[in-house]
Scaffold this motif. Structure first.
Motif, short mmCIF file in Angstrom:
data_model
loop_
_atom_site.label_atom_id
_atom_site.label_comp_id
_atom_site.label_asym_id
_atom_site.label_seq_id
_atom_site.Cartn_x
_atom_site.Cartn_y
_atom_site.Cartn_z
N ALA A 1 0.82 -1.21 0.00
CA ALA A 1 0.00 0.00 0.00
C ALA A 1 0.85 1.26 0.00
O ALA A 1 0.53 2.24 -0.69
CB ALA A 1 -0.93 -0.02 1.22
N GLU A 2 1.97 1.27 0.75
CA GLU A 2 2.81 2.46 0.81
C GLU A 2 3.47 2.75 -0.54
O GLU A 2 3.54 3.90 -0.96
CB GLU A 2 3.88 2.28 1.88
CG GLU A 2 4.78 3.50 2.04
CD GLU A 2 5.82 3.33 3.13
OE1 GLU A 2 6.67 4.25 3.28
OE2 GLU A 2 5.80 2.31 3.84
N GLN A 3 3.93 1.72 -1.22
CA GLN A 3 4.53 1.92 -2.54
C GLN A 3 3.51 2.48 -3.52
O GLN A 3 3.84 3.35 -4.33
CB GLN A 3 5.10 0.60 -3.05
CG GLN A 3 6.34 0.13 -2.32
CD GLN A 3 6.75 -1.27 -2.75
OE1 GLN A 3 5.89 -2.14 -2.99
NE2 GLN A 3 8.04 -1.51 -2.84
N ALA A 4 2.31 2.00 -3.45
CA ALA A 4 1.26 2.52 -4.33
C ALA A 4 1.03 4.00 -4.09
O ALA A 4 0.90 4.79 -5.04
CB ALA A 4 -0.02 1.72 -4.14
N ARG A 5 0.98 4.39 -2.84
CA ARG A 5 0.78 5.81 -2.52
C ARG A 5 1.95 6.67 -3.00
O ARG A 5 1.76 7.79 -3.49
CB ARG A 5 0.57 5.97 -1.01
CG ARG A 5 -0.77 5.42 -0.50
CD ARG A 5 -1.04 5.88 0.92
NE ARG A 5 -0.10 5.28 1.88
CZ ARG A 5 -0.33 4.14 2.53
NH1 ARG A 5 -1.46 3.46 2.31
NH2 ARG A 5 0.55 3.67 3.40
N THR A 6 3.17 6.15 -2.91
CA THR A 6 4.36 6.89 -3.36
C THR A 6 4.31 7.14 -4.86
O THR A 6 4.59 8.25 -5.33
CB THR A 6 5.64 6.12 -3.00
OG1 THR A 6 5.72 5.98 -1.57
CG2 THR A 6 6.88 6.84 -3.51
N LEU A 7 3.95 6.12 -5.62
CA LEU A 7 3.87 6.27 -7.07
C LEU A 7 2.77 7.26 -7.47
O LEU A 7 2.94 8.07 -8.38
CB LEU A 7 3.63 4.92 -7.73
CG LEU A 7 4.78 3.91 -7.61
CD1 LEU A 7 4.38 2.58 -8.25
CD2 LEU A 7 6.04 4.45 -8.26
N ALA A 8 1.65 7.18 -6.78
CA ALA A 8 0.56 8.11 -7.07
C ALA A 8 0.99 9.54 -6.82
O ALA A 8 0.71 10.45 -7.61
CB ALA A 8 -0.67 7.75 -6.24
N ARG B 1 -5.90 0.92 -6.67
CA ARG B 1 -7.18 1.66 -6.62
C ARG B 1 -7.27 2.52 -5.37
O ARG B 1 -7.68 3.69 -5.43
CB ARG B 1 -8.35 0.67 -6.65
CG ARG B 1 -8.57 -0.05 -7.98
CD ARG B 1 -9.06 0.90 -9.07
NE ARG B 1 -10.13 1.77 -8.60
CZ ARG B 1 -11.42 1.42 -8.54
NH1 ARG B 1 -11.79 0.23 -8.97
NH2 ARG B 1 -12.32 2.26 -8.11
N ASP B 2 -6.86 1.97 -4.23
CA ASP B 2 -6.97 2.70 -2.96
C ASP B 2 -6.05 3.93 -2.94
O ASP B 2 -6.35 4.91 -2.26
CB ASP B 2 -6.60 1.78 -1.78
CG ASP B 2 -7.64 0.69 -1.54
OD1 ASP B 2 -8.77 0.81 -2.08
OD2 ASP B 2 -7.33 -0.28 -0.83
N ALA B 3 -4.93 3.87 -3.69
CA ALA B 3 -4.00 4.99 -3.73
C ALA B 3 -4.47 6.10 -4.66
O ALA B 3 -3.85 7.17 -4.70
CB ALA B 3 -2.62 4.51 -4.16
N GLY B 4 -5.51 5.85 -5.42
CA GLY B 4 -6.05 6.87 -6.32
C GLY B 4 -5.54 6.81 -7.74
O GLY B 4 -5.90 7.66 -8.56
N MET B 5 -4.68 5.82 -8.05
CA MET B 5 -4.25 5.65 -9.44
C MET B 5 -5.31 4.89 -10.21
O MET B 5 -6.10 4.14 -9.64
CB MET B 5 -2.93 4.88 -9.49
CG MET B 5 -1.73 5.66 -9.03
SD MET B 5 -0.16 4.73 -9.23
CE MET B 5 -0.30 3.54 -7.88
#
Length: 354
Positions: free
Chosen positions: A174-181, A219-223
Protein backbone atom coordinates in the motif's frame (compact mmCIF):
# COMPACT_ATOMS: atom_id res chain seq x y z
CA UNK A 1 -15.35 -7.32 -3.13
CA UNK A 2 -16.01 -10.80 -4.46
CA UNK A 3 -13.95 -12.50 -7.13
CA UNK A 4 -16.05 -15.11 -8.90
CA UNK A 5 -14.69 -18.50 -9.87
CA UNK A 6 -16.39 -21.01 -12.06
CA UNK A 7 -17.20 -24.68 -11.78
CA UNK A 8 -16.50 -26.03 -15.26
CA UNK A 9 -19.58 -28.24 -15.02
CA UNK A 10 -21.87 -25.23 -14.60
CA UNK A 11 -24.50 -24.74 -17.26
CA UNK A 12 -26.80 -21.88 -18.12
CA UNK A 13 -30.51 -21.79 -18.71
CA UNK A 14 -30.28 -20.04 -22.09
CA UNK A 15 -31.90 -22.15 -24.75
CA UNK A 16 -31.00 -20.02 -27.75
CA UNK A 17 -28.32 -17.63 -28.91
CA UNK A 18 -31.06 -15.18 -29.95
CA UNK A 19 -32.46 -14.96 -26.43
CA UNK A 20 -29.01 -14.63 -24.88
CA UNK A 21 -27.88 -11.82 -27.16
CA UNK A 22 -31.21 -10.03 -26.87
CA UNK A 23 -30.96 -10.10 -23.08
CA UNK A 24 -27.34 -8.92 -23.13
CA UNK A 25 -28.22 -6.09 -25.49
CA UNK A 26 -31.15 -5.10 -23.29
CA UNK A 27 -28.89 -4.93 -20.23
CA UNK A 28 -26.01 -3.04 -21.82
CA UNK A 29 -27.69 -0.72 -24.31
CA UNK A 30 -31.17 -0.14 -22.87
CA UNK A 31 -30.80 -0.43 -19.10
CA UNK A 32 -27.10 0.57 -19.25
CA UNK A 33 -26.06 -1.95 -16.65
CA UNK A 34 -23.59 -4.81 -16.48
CA UNK A 35 -24.56 -8.31 -17.50
CA UNK A 36 -25.02 -11.15 -15.03
CA UNK A 37 -22.51 -13.91 -14.34
CA UNK A 38 -24.90 -16.38 -15.96
CA UNK A 39 -24.99 -14.32 -19.13
CA UNK A 40 -21.18 -14.02 -19.12
CA UNK A 41 -20.70 -17.77 -18.96
CA UNK A 42 -23.36 -18.33 -21.58
CA UNK A 43 -21.48 -15.97 -23.91
CA UNK A 44 -18.27 -17.88 -23.17
CA UNK A 45 -20.03 -21.07 -24.24
CA UNK A 46 -20.35 -19.62 -27.76
CA UNK A 47 -16.59 -20.06 -28.33
CA UNK A 48 -17.07 -23.39 -30.12
CA UNK A 49 -19.66 -21.87 -32.45
CA UNK A 50 -17.27 -18.99 -33.11
CA UNK A 51 -14.89 -21.40 -34.85
CA UNK A 52 -17.51 -22.20 -37.49
CA UNK A 53 -17.33 -19.57 -40.25
CA UNK A 54 -20.87 -20.50 -41.32
CA UNK A 55 -22.30 -19.78 -37.86
CA UNK A 56 -23.49 -16.23 -37.19
CA UNK A 57 -22.88 -16.22 -33.43
CA UNK A 58 -19.43 -14.63 -33.62
CA UNK A 59 -20.49 -11.93 -36.09
CA UNK A 60 -23.44 -11.04 -33.88
CA UNK A 61 -21.27 -10.92 -30.74
CA UNK A 62 -18.74 -8.69 -32.48
CA UNK A 63 -21.46 -6.37 -33.77
CA UNK A 64 -23.01 -6.08 -30.32
CA UNK A 65 -19.59 -5.55 -28.69
CA UNK A 66 -18.85 -2.74 -31.14
CA UNK A 67 -22.14 -1.01 -30.43
CA UNK A 68 -21.52 -1.39 -26.70
CA UNK A 69 -18.05 0.11 -27.09
CA UNK A 70 -19.46 3.11 -28.96
CA UNK A 71 -22.23 3.62 -26.41
CA UNK A 72 -20.08 3.25 -23.30
CA UNK A 73 -16.69 4.57 -24.48
CA UNK A 74 -17.10 6.55 -27.70
CA UNK A 75 -15.40 6.25 -31.06
CA UNK A 76 -11.78 7.08 -30.32
CA UNK A 77 -8.97 4.56 -30.07
CA UNK A 78 -6.07 5.16 -27.68
CA UNK A 79 -2.47 4.39 -28.65
CA UNK A 80 0.14 3.53 -26.04
CA UNK A 81 3.86 2.80 -26.21
CA UNK A 82 5.62 0.61 -23.66
CA UNK A 83 9.28 0.44 -22.70
CA UNK A 84 11.08 -2.20 -20.68
CA UNK A 85 13.37 -0.20 -18.40
CA UNK A 86 14.60 -3.33 -16.64
CA UNK A 87 14.61 -6.47 -18.78
CA UNK A 88 15.07 -10.13 -17.85
CA UNK A 89 16.27 -11.82 -14.69
CA UNK A 90 12.87 -11.95 -13.05
CA UNK A 91 12.77 -14.52 -10.22
CA UNK A 92 9.15 -15.48 -10.85
CA UNK A 93 8.20 -18.60 -12.85
CA UNK A 94 5.26 -17.36 -14.91
CA UNK A 95 5.04 -20.04 -17.60
CA UNK A 96 4.39 -17.64 -20.47
CA UNK A 97 7.27 -15.25 -19.78
CA UNK A 98 10.70 -15.39 -21.40
CA UNK A 99 12.02 -12.86 -18.87
CA UNK A 100 11.95 -15.43 -16.06
CA UNK A 101 15.38 -16.44 -14.77
CA UNK A 102 13.90 -19.90 -14.16
CA UNK A 103 13.79 -20.72 -17.88
CA UNK A 104 16.50 -21.05 -20.51
CA UNK A 105 15.48 -18.39 -23.02
CA UNK A 106 17.20 -15.89 -25.28
CA UNK A 107 16.29 -13.00 -22.97
CA UNK A 108 19.23 -12.12 -20.75
CA UNK A 109 19.19 -9.78 -17.75
CA UNK A 110 19.89 -6.14 -18.49
CA UNK A 111 20.55 -3.25 -16.16
CA UNK A 112 18.15 -0.37 -15.63
CA UNK A 113 17.99 2.05 -18.52
CA UNK A 114 19.50 5.46 -17.88
CA UNK A 115 17.39 8.56 -17.47
CA UNK A 116 18.64 9.72 -20.89
CA UNK A 117 17.53 6.47 -22.54
CA UNK A 118 14.09 6.67 -20.94
CA UNK A 119 13.72 10.31 -21.97
CA UNK A 120 14.61 9.61 -25.60
CA UNK A 121 12.24 6.64 -25.76
CA UNK A 122 9.42 8.80 -24.42
CA UNK A 123 10.15 11.58 -26.91
CA UNK A 124 10.17 9.05 -29.75
CA UNK A 125 6.89 7.53 -28.54
CA UNK A 126 5.17 10.90 -28.50
CA UNK A 127 6.48 11.68 -31.99
CA UNK A 128 5.05 8.38 -33.28
CA UNK A 129 1.55 9.15 -32.00
CA UNK A 130 1.41 7.65 -28.51
CA UNK A 131 -0.52 9.54 -25.86
CA UNK A 132 0.62 7.37 -22.97
CA UNK A 133 3.96 5.85 -21.99
CA UNK A 134 4.24 2.76 -19.84
CA UNK A 135 7.48 1.74 -18.16
CA UNK A 136 7.75 -1.97 -17.46
CA UNK A 137 10.20 -3.61 -15.07
CA UNK A 138 10.76 -7.38 -15.01
CA UNK A 139 10.77 -7.78 -11.24
CA UNK A 140 8.63 -9.43 -8.59
CA UNK A 141 8.08 -6.04 -7.01
CA UNK A 142 10.10 -2.84 -6.54
CA UNK A 143 12.89 -2.64 -3.94
CA UNK A 144 14.46 0.70 -2.99
CA UNK A 145 16.70 0.75 -6.09
CA UNK A 146 13.81 0.03 -8.43
CA UNK A 147 11.61 2.65 -6.78
CA UNK A 148 14.35 5.27 -7.19
CA UNK A 149 14.67 4.37 -10.88
CA UNK A 150 10.93 4.62 -11.42
CA UNK A 151 10.60 7.95 -9.66
CA UNK A 152 13.53 9.48 -11.59
CA UNK A 153 12.13 8.20 -14.89
CA UNK A 154 8.67 9.61 -14.19
CA UNK A 155 10.22 12.99 -13.47
CA UNK A 156 12.22 13.17 -16.72
CA UNK A 157 9.30 11.96 -18.85
CA UNK A 158 7.07 14.67 -17.41
CA UNK A 159 9.83 17.23 -17.98
CA UNK A 160 10.36 16.42 -21.67
CA UNK A 161 6.97 15.22 -22.96
CA UNK A 162 3.22 15.63 -22.56
CA UNK A 163 2.69 11.88 -22.16
CA UNK A 164 0.71 10.36 -19.37
CA UNK A 165 2.94 7.95 -17.47
CA UNK A 166 2.00 4.44 -16.47
CA UNK A 167 4.14 1.91 -14.63
CA UNK A 168 4.22 -1.88 -14.42
CA UNK A 169 6.63 -3.14 -11.78
CA UNK A 170 5.08 -6.19 -10.19
CA UNK A 171 3.58 -6.59 -6.76
CA UNK A 172 3.09 -3.47 -4.63
CA UNK A 173 2.31 -2.83 -1.01
CA UNK A 174 0.00 0.00 0.00
CA UNK A 175 2.81 2.46 0.81
CA UNK A 176 4.53 1.92 -2.54
CA UNK A 177 1.26 2.52 -4.33
CA UNK A 178 0.78 5.81 -2.52
CA UNK A 179 4.36 6.89 -3.36
CA UNK A 180 3.87 6.27 -7.07
CA UNK A 181 0.56 8.11 -7.07
CA UNK A 182 2.15 11.12 -5.37
CA UNK A 183 4.91 11.16 -8.05
CA UNK A 184 2.35 11.60 -10.81
CA UNK A 185 1.96 8.04 -12.06
CA UNK A 186 -1.51 8.12 -13.59
CA UNK A 187 -1.96 4.41 -14.07
CA UNK A 188 -0.43 1.22 -12.73
CA UNK A 189 -0.51 -2.04 -14.65
CA UNK A 190 -0.69 -5.34 -12.89
CA UNK A 191 -2.43 -8.08 -14.81
CA UNK A 192 -4.36 -10.83 -13.12
CA UNK A 193 -3.13 -12.83 -16.17
CA UNK A 194 -5.68 -15.65 -15.89
CA UNK A 195 -8.68 -16.88 -13.97
CA UNK A 196 -8.00 -17.78 -10.35
CA UNK A 197 -8.95 -21.39 -11.11
CA UNK A 198 -6.28 -21.57 -13.85
CA UNK A 199 -3.49 -19.53 -12.25
CA UNK A 200 -1.75 -22.43 -10.40
CA UNK A 201 -1.00 -23.93 -13.81
CA UNK A 202 1.07 -20.94 -14.88
CA UNK A 203 2.80 -19.71 -11.71
CA UNK A 204 4.02 -21.17 -8.41
CA UNK A 205 6.20 -18.37 -6.99
CA UNK A 206 3.36 -16.06 -6.05
CA UNK A 207 -0.39 -16.35 -5.76
CA UNK A 208 -3.31 -14.98 -7.71
CA UNK A 209 -4.45 -13.37 -4.43
CA UNK A 210 -1.22 -11.36 -4.26
CA UNK A 211 -1.98 -9.99 -7.71
CA UNK A 212 -5.51 -9.13 -6.66
CA UNK A 213 -4.21 -7.37 -3.52
CA UNK A 214 -1.83 -5.25 -5.62
CA UNK A 215 -4.71 -4.18 -7.84
CA UNK A 216 -6.66 -3.10 -4.78
CA UNK A 217 -3.70 -1.10 -3.43
CA UNK A 218 -3.51 0.73 -6.76
CA UNK A 219 -7.18 1.66 -6.62
CA UNK A 220 -6.97 2.70 -2.96
CA UNK A 221 -4.00 4.99 -3.73
CA UNK A 222 -6.05 6.87 -6.32
CA UNK A 223 -4.25 5.65 -9.44
CA UNK A 224 -6.13 4.25 -12.37
CA UNK A 225 -5.89 0.49 -12.55
CA UNK A 226 -4.74 -1.26 -15.71
CA UNK A 227 -5.27 -4.99 -15.38
CA UNK A 228 -5.95 -7.70 -17.91
CA UNK A 229 -4.62 -11.05 -18.96
CA UNK A 230 -3.42 -13.43 -21.61
CA UNK A 231 -5.74 -15.52 -23.76
CA UNK A 232 -4.62 -18.83 -25.21
CA UNK A 233 -2.53 -20.35 -22.42
CA UNK A 234 -4.70 -23.46 -22.32
CA UNK A 235 -7.59 -22.03 -20.33
CA UNK A 236 -11.19 -22.85 -21.18
CA UNK A 237 -13.62 -20.28 -22.60
CA UNK A 238 -15.41 -20.29 -19.25
CA UNK A 239 -12.16 -19.47 -17.50
CA UNK A 240 -11.84 -16.47 -19.81
CA UNK A 241 -15.24 -15.35 -18.56
CA UNK A 242 -14.10 -16.02 -14.98
CA UNK A 243 -11.09 -13.77 -15.53
CA UNK A 244 -13.20 -11.03 -17.10
CA UNK A 245 -15.67 -11.13 -14.22
CA UNK A 246 -12.86 -10.90 -11.67
CA UNK A 247 -11.44 -7.92 -13.54
CA UNK A 248 -14.87 -6.29 -13.68
CA UNK A 249 -15.11 -6.55 -9.90
CA UNK A 250 -11.96 -4.37 -9.66
CA UNK A 251 -13.47 -1.71 -11.95
CA UNK A 252 -10.28 -1.13 -13.96
CA UNK A 253 -9.85 1.87 -16.22
CA UNK A 254 -7.94 -0.18 -18.75
CA UNK A 255 -7.86 -3.88 -19.65
CA UNK A 256 -5.00 -5.16 -21.84
CA UNK A 257 -5.96 -8.25 -23.83
CA UNK A 258 -2.85 -10.24 -24.74
CA UNK A 259 -2.76 -13.35 -26.90
CA UNK A 260 -0.17 -15.99 -26.14
CA UNK A 261 2.73 -15.90 -28.56
CA UNK A 262 4.62 -18.99 -27.28
CA UNK A 263 8.18 -18.09 -26.36
CA UNK A 264 11.01 -20.59 -26.92
CA UNK A 265 12.35 -22.00 -23.68
CA UNK A 266 9.23 -21.36 -21.63
CA UNK A 267 6.89 -24.12 -20.41
CA UNK A 268 4.28 -22.89 -22.91
CA UNK A 269 6.58 -22.93 -25.92
CA UNK A 270 4.61 -25.79 -27.51
CA UNK A 271 1.17 -24.31 -26.82
CA UNK A 272 -0.83 -23.86 -30.03
CA UNK A 273 -1.83 -20.29 -30.75
CA UNK A 274 -5.51 -19.48 -30.56
CA UNK A 275 -7.68 -19.81 -33.61
CA UNK A 276 -8.20 -16.18 -34.72
CA UNK A 277 -11.98 -16.52 -34.52
CA UNK A 278 -11.72 -17.75 -30.93
CA UNK A 279 -9.41 -14.83 -30.19
CA UNK A 280 -12.01 -12.41 -31.59
CA UNK A 281 -14.66 -14.15 -29.48
CA UNK A 282 -12.45 -13.39 -26.48
CA UNK A 283 -12.23 -9.71 -27.37
CA UNK A 284 -16.02 -9.43 -27.70
CA UNK A 285 -16.52 -11.42 -24.50
CA UNK A 286 -14.32 -9.02 -22.51
CA UNK A 287 -16.10 -5.98 -23.94
CA UNK A 288 -19.53 -7.32 -23.05
CA UNK A 289 -18.44 -8.17 -19.49
CA UNK A 290 -16.41 -4.96 -18.95
CA UNK A 291 -18.26 -2.39 -21.07
CA UNK A 292 -16.75 0.81 -19.64
CA UNK A 293 -13.02 0.05 -19.78
CA UNK A 294 -10.34 0.86 -22.30
CA UNK A 295 -9.95 -2.59 -23.90
CA UNK A 296 -6.44 -2.49 -25.26
CA UNK A 297 -5.08 -4.83 -27.90
CA UNK A 298 -1.70 -5.92 -26.62
CA UNK A 299 0.95 -8.58 -27.17
CA UNK A 300 0.45 -11.37 -29.69
CA UNK A 301 -2.21 -9.68 -31.81
CA UNK A 302 -0.10 -9.74 -34.96
CA UNK A 303 0.71 -13.46 -34.61
CA UNK A 304 -2.77 -14.63 -33.60
CA UNK A 305 -5.05 -12.32 -35.58
CA UNK A 306 -2.95 -11.34 -38.58
CA UNK A 307 -5.14 -9.57 -41.12
CA UNK A 308 -8.12 -9.77 -38.74
CA UNK A 309 -6.71 -7.18 -36.33
CA UNK A 310 -9.07 -4.57 -37.71
CA UNK A 311 -12.02 -6.86 -36.97
CA UNK A 312 -11.24 -6.69 -33.26
CA UNK A 313 -11.29 -2.89 -33.41
CA UNK A 314 -14.78 -3.20 -34.86
CA UNK A 315 -15.65 -5.81 -32.26
CA UNK A 316 -15.03 -4.14 -28.93
CA UNK A 317 -11.37 -3.11 -28.67
CA UNK A 318 -10.65 0.62 -28.36
CA UNK A 319 -6.95 0.76 -27.60
CA UNK A 320 -3.67 -0.61 -28.90
CA UNK A 321 -0.10 -0.88 -27.80
CA UNK A 322 1.94 0.36 -30.73
CA UNK A 323 5.51 -0.45 -31.66
CA UNK A 324 7.42 -3.31 -30.05
CA UNK A 325 6.39 -5.27 -26.99
CA UNK A 326 8.62 -6.32 -24.11
CA UNK A 327 10.43 -9.25 -25.76
CA UNK A 328 8.73 -9.53 -29.16
CA UNK A 329 8.44 -7.28 -32.18
CA UNK A 330 5.19 -5.61 -33.13
CA UNK A 331 4.23 -3.72 -36.27
CA UNK A 332 5.45 -0.22 -36.94
CA UNK A 333 3.30 2.52 -35.40
CA UNK A 334 2.63 3.82 -38.90
CA UNK A 335 1.08 0.50 -39.94
CA UNK A 336 -1.36 0.67 -37.04
CA UNK A 337 -2.20 4.31 -37.70
CA UNK A 338 -2.85 3.49 -41.37
CA UNK A 339 -5.13 0.62 -40.31
CA UNK A 340 -7.14 2.97 -38.11
CA UNK A 341 -7.37 5.46 -40.95
CA UNK A 342 -8.65 2.79 -43.34
CA UNK A 343 -11.26 1.76 -40.77
CA UNK A 344 -12.18 5.44 -40.28
CA UNK A 345 -11.63 5.13 -36.54
CA UNK A 346 -10.51 8.38 -34.87
CA UNK A 347 -7.39 8.29 -32.73
CA UNK A 348 -7.27 9.78 -29.27
CA UNK A 349 -4.25 12.05 -29.48
CA UNK A 350 -2.69 14.95 -27.66
CA UNK A 351 -3.15 18.33 -29.33
CA UNK A 352 -0.93 18.68 -32.36
CA UNK A 353 0.32 15.12 -32.31
CA UNK A 354 -1.40 13.66 -35.35
Amino acid sequence: MSTPTVDQSDSTSYGSVDQLLDDVEEALLVREERITDEQAYALADLADQAMDPDDTALARMLDLAHRVRLAWCGEQVSLESILSTKTGGCPEDCAFCSQSSTFDTDVKPQAFLSAEQVTQAAIDAQASGATEFCMVLAIKGPDDKAMAHILESVEVIHEHTDLEVAVSAGLLDAEQARTLAAAGVVRYNHNLESAESFFPRICSTHSWQERLDTCRHVRDAGMELCSGGILGMGESPRQRAELALALASLEPTEVPVNFLNPRPGTPLDQQLVLDPRVALHGVALFRLIIPWAMLRYAGGREVVLGDLQGTGLLGGANGMIIGNYLTTLGRTPQQDIEMLSELQIPVKALTGLL
